[in-house]
Write an enzyme that holds these catalytic residues in place. Structure first.
Site, short mmCIF file in Angstrom:
data_model
loop_
_atom_site.label_atom_id
_atom_site.label_comp_id
_atom_site.label_asym_id
_atom_site.label_seq_id
_atom_site.Cartn_x
_atom_site.Cartn_y
_atom_site.Cartn_z
CB SER A 38 -0.89 0.02 1.25
OG SER A 38 -1.56 1.27 1.37
CE1 TYR A 76 -4.52 -1.91 4.67
CE2 TYR A 76 -3.45 0.21 4.36
CZ TYR A 76 -3.97 -0.96 3.83
OH TYR A 76 -3.94 -1.17 2.47
#
Length: 249
Positions: free
Chosen positions: A142, A155
């Site tokens: 990401s 995350y």
């Protein structure tokens, strides 16, 4: 060409989003595709859109025995493994760290890190012992592996961990014809995307962000997968041109 002569890919999190589109693109490119995620019905929906041979295996990527079973059944069905796309992932609601429960933090780490580790371990075992030896792993990172969003501790921590796992896999696999890539994606438009309706910004405001067609991610996966084994791609960042990234604003 028989299905055992085609290259074979395992795609985790193939029931929706990036995993679904990437699995379909690999199938269209002539790959055998093993589809795995928790939701069997959604996996079957993905399989109906794949023109080539598929194997559908509903499983929890954090379950060690279930992960071993995925890889064993892949070899039983197709004879070898050429690509693992570690795509399955989880997120949590944006809250300050002092309000984050241990259960929530661990649940994200379990899917994003432990699940990726378990699948990678099984893939490496196969890659080292099959003939011809080797294979390729692609990890879904990401842009949060580089620059966090506000209030995304679990995350962001998990995606930074994926960077370390990717580099270790690439290094340790070098002598065995194993390559590893991290693809860092920013705001691909899927059925799971929420950025278009608004995302929390560093200044505290919630603003819509630019998105881009997920098919560009899928085609990037196919391109990397199609490279010869003597070519490695360590990291790719693909994102909407107007999405906030550097400085997140």
């Amino acid at each position: 060409m028989s299905q055992t002569q085609l290259k074979t890919a395992i795609v985790t999190g193939a029931s929706s989003g990036i995993g679904k589109h990437s699995a379909i693109a690999l199938s269209k490119a002539g790959w055998n595709v093993v589809l795995t995620a928790r939701r069997l019905g959604h996996l079957m929906d993905t399989a109906t859109l794949c023109p080539g041979p598929t194997l559908v295996l509903a499983a929890n990527i954090t379950d060690e025995n279930a992960v071993e079973d995925i890889f064993n059944k892949t070899i039983e069905a197709f004879g070898r493994l050429d690509l693992l796309f570690n795509n399955a992932g989880a997120n949590a609601k944006t809250v300050p760290i002092e309000s984050m429960s241990l259960e929530t933090f661990q649940s994200v780490i379990n899917v994003n890190v432990i699940g990726t580790f378990l699948a990678t371990r099984q893939a490496i075992r196969i890659f080292k012992t099959q003939e011809p030896r080797g294979g390729r792993i692609i990890n879904n990172g990401s842009i949060s592996a580089h620059t966090p969003r506000p209030h995304t501790v679990p995350y962001t921590a998990s995606k930074h961990a994926i960077t370390g796992l990717t580099k270790c896999t690439a290094l340790d696999g070098r002598a065995f014809n194993i390559t590893c890539t991290q693809i860092d994606i920013g705001n691909a438009l899927t059925d799971m995307a929420t950025m278009g309706s608004g995302a929390l910004q560093p200044d505290g405001n919630v603003k819509p962000e630019a998105t881009f067609d997920v098919e560009h991610v899928a085609s990037t996966i196919v391109h990397i997968a199609s490279l010869p084994p003597d070519v490695a791609v360590l990291e790719v960042v693909i994102m909407a041109a107007r999405a906030p990234y550097v400085g997140r604003g």
